[in-house]
Design a protein around this motif. Structure first.
Motif, PDB file in Angstrom:
ATOM      1  N   ASN A 268       0.837  -1.191   0.000  1.00  0.00           N
ATOM      2  CA  ASN A 268       0.000   0.000   0.000  1.00  0.00           C
ATOM      3  C   ASN A 268       0.871   1.239   0.000  1.00  0.00           C
ATOM      4  O   ASN A 268       1.860   1.326   0.723  1.00  0.00           O
ATOM      5  CB  ASN A 268      -0.915   0.006   1.233  1.00  0.00           C
ATOM      6  N   SER A 270       1.449   5.348   0.552  1.00  0.00           N
ATOM      7  CA  SER A 270       0.981   6.477   1.358  1.00  0.00           C
ATOM      8  C   SER A 270       1.809   7.703   1.010  1.00  0.00           C
ATOM      9  O   SER A 270       3.054   7.642   0.968  1.00  0.00           O
ATOM     10  CB  SER A 270       1.110   6.168   2.855  1.00  0.00           C
ATOM     11  N   CYS A 279       5.940   3.101   0.850  1.00  0.00           N
ATOM     12  CA  CYS A 279       5.245   1.855   0.558  1.00  0.00           C
ATOM     13  C   CYS A 279       5.242   0.961   1.807  1.00  0.00           C
ATOM     14  O   CYS A 279       6.292   0.709   2.406  1.00  0.00           O
ATOM     15  CB  CYS A 279       5.924   1.098  -0.580  1.00  0.00           C
TER      16      CYS A 279
END
Length: 300
Positions: A268, A270, A279
């Motif tokens: 994911n 950010s 990451c």
């Protein structure tokens, strides 16, 4: 009076205007090139179409507007604008036939002051006096402005009263080749009354002498306040976007240092700052953008 005749009278009134007691035909300030030539008829008469200032009375131009030639504010038949190839006819006033009247091709100065000297035979428009309808030979209708004035053997002097006519013949420069469409079908071939020729006026997304160039920047392909520059590779027009510092990509749609789709391959993403991201990797993956896979043996 029938409704049909009433409508006809209204239409006739709208097509004419009254100036100083004379009927003056409204003429177009801007004309569009016609594919087919046309026949133009001028009535050689003092009863109508005579103006003392063709800038305002014939062309409905503001008198305070810049004028090309103030010396042409003389009584005359309203000037005629022709395109090359048009045919011009002169229809004489029947009551003038006994005067032995003819037309002469005069200089501009002679036109303004009215001819007062004898003219050579080769300056006369017609080989004989005007009777009825006469066609002006194409010899007198070359490109440019021509000045016609009346010349007669007897009777009152009528030039000062308005029997003089200037005719401007124009050609068009709206085709890249003889068989090409006018303005590449991307504009209109127009001429203002004071212009000497017809030229292309391009639609908003096109440019060039013949409107042959597509202005790709007019479609606004660059985003995020980026500037667009036209480029040509010789075959087609292209463009280049100058992106602000925080954006990149052909159209400046990619954010520098920000999460994009698939920025983190296995994890994911950010956003931390406008120019950095982080990451968070899925289990079993590591690396800056998480594309490294680490295999852990069972039992460890």
């Amino acid at each position: 009076m029938t409704p049909k005749s009433t409508v006809h009278m209204v239409v006739c009134f709208l097509q004419l205007c009254i100036v100083k007691g004379q009927i003056i035909c409204e003429r177009q300030i801007i004309a569009e090139w016609r594919v087919e030539p046309k026949h133009v008829l001028i009535e050689w008469t003092l009863r109508k179409n005579i103006c003392t200032d063709f800038y305002s009375e014939c062309w409905n131009v503001n008198q305070n507007a810049t004028r090309e030639d103030k010396n042409l504010s003389v009584p005359q038949i309203c000037p005629v604008q022709l395109q090359l190839g048009d045919t011009l006819f002169i229809s004489s006033e029947p009551s003038f036939q006994s005067y032995g009247m003819n037309l002469v091709n005069a200089s501009k100065e002679e036109f303004i002051n009215c001819p007062k000297t004898d003219f050579l035979q080769d300056q006369q428009i017609f080989v004989c006096q005007i009777r009825g309808l006469h066609q002006v030979d194409a010899t007198w209708l070359g490109v440019g402005t021509h000045y016609f004035a009346e010349l007669h053997k007897r009777g009152p002097y009528l030039c000062n009263m308005g029997l003089r006519l200037n005719v401007t013949v124009k050609q068009q420069f709206c085709q890249e080749t003889p068989n090409a469409p006018l303005c590449s079908k991307h504009g209109r071939c127009l001429s203002h009354v004071w212009e000497k020729q017809y030229s292309c006026h391009c639609f908003s997304q096109y440019s060039g002498k013949f409107c042959q160039k597509f202005n790709v920047c007019s479609t606004k392909p660059c985003h995020n306040n980026a500037s667009c520059t036209e480029k040509s590779d010789g075959i087609r027009n292209s463009y280049e976007c100058a992106c602000p510092p925080e954006f990149s990509g052909k159209n400046c749609t990619e954010i520098v240092g920000q999460c994009q789709p698939h920025t983190c391959f296995n994890g994911n993403c950010s956003n931390v700052t406008p120019n950095t991201f982080l990451c968070k990797c899925d289990k079993g993956f590591t690396g800056k953008t998480k594309h490294f896979f680490f295999f852990f043996p069972l039992g460890l």
